[in-house]
Motif scaffolding. Sequence first.
Motif, PDB file in Angstrom:
ATOM      1  N   ASP A  26      13.780  16.435 -36.312  1.00 40.85           N
ATOM      2  CA  ASP A  26      14.626  17.168 -37.250  1.00 40.85           C
ATOM      3  C   ASP A  26      16.022  16.560 -37.248  1.00 40.85           C
ATOM      4  O   ASP A  26      16.699  16.558 -36.215  1.00 40.85           O
ATOM      5  N   PRO A  27      16.504  16.026 -38.371  1.00 41.85           N
ATOM      6  CA  PRO A  27      17.836  15.421 -38.417  1.00 41.85           C
ATOM      7  C   PRO A  27      18.950  16.377 -37.981  1.00 41.85           C
ATOM      8  O   PRO A  27      20.012  15.923 -37.543  1.00 41.85           O
ATOM      9  N   PRO A  76      16.207   6.683 -33.011  1.00 36.67           N
ATOM     10  CA  PRO A  76      15.150   6.695 -31.987  1.00 36.67           C
ATOM     11  C   PRO A  76      13.842   7.276 -32.513  1.00 36.67           C
ATOM     12  O   PRO A  76      12.761   6.805 -32.137  1.00 36.67           O
ATOM     13  N   TYR A  77      13.925   8.295 -33.371  1.00 38.06           N
ATOM     14  CA  TYR A  77      12.709   8.863 -33.946  1.00 38.06           C
ATOM     15  C   TYR A  77      11.977   7.824 -34.788  1.00 38.06           C
ATOM     16  O   TYR A  77      10.741   7.727 -34.739  1.00 38.06           O
ATOM     17  N   ARG A  78      12.731   7.023 -35.528  1.00 35.05           N
ATOM     18  CA  ARG A  78      12.088   6.033 -36.393  1.00 35.05           C
ATOM     19  C   ARG A  78      11.395   4.928 -35.587  1.00 35.05           C
ATOM     20  O   ARG A  78      10.305   4.475 -35.966  1.00 35.05           O
TER      21      ARG A  78
END
Length: 211
Positions: free
Chosen positions: A168-169, A176-178
């Motif tokens: 969740d942005p 890091p999520y990407r």
Amino acid sequence: MDLDLLSAAVAAEGFMPEDEGRALARAALDAPDGPILEVGSYLGKSTLYLAAAARARGGKVVTVDHHRGSEEHQVGWEYHEPGLVDPAVGLIDTLPGFRRTIAAARAEDVVVAVVARAEEFAALWSAPLAFLFLDGSHTDESAQRDLGSWAPHLAVGGILAIHDVFPDPADGGQAPYRIYRQALDTGEFTEIPGQGSLRLLRRDRFAPEDA
């Protein structure tokens, strides 16, 4: 694991929550035989968690950081600390603080600190890694660079750990999520239980073109 090192890690300055730090240490302890490497050490808090595992394994943790600070540590950014600026050159310098953290915890025997840009050191590295922890600068460019330069060194069966993964942005930056999603999407990794924003991926294979 070394309880004194774990206690020192909890007390050290930094951004690693205790539950995530202990999960990081457990994952490193359970990794297959081989080197443990950390990209991005700041003042050494996460390094001590890895050092606790390394000492129990009878090995070492290698940490690579240019020690000039990430984007968020620079003047005018959220996590800037004026006390970390070297007045002689006017730049962030986290190396003295890192060295104090490691020395105070009596971990210098298990920590090998490399002062360099991660991608430049990766070009010189040749040994297969058992455990790779990515926690460097959180811009897309640098996160992609860290994954691209170091993931090829991770052995089959080795563990890739990525910190500050927030789907969740609203909870945090997305770089890091990407790279976490990118690693999973290769089909080379299987996710294993992590903790909080710490994601753990086990390498099952190399893509055919990398084999």
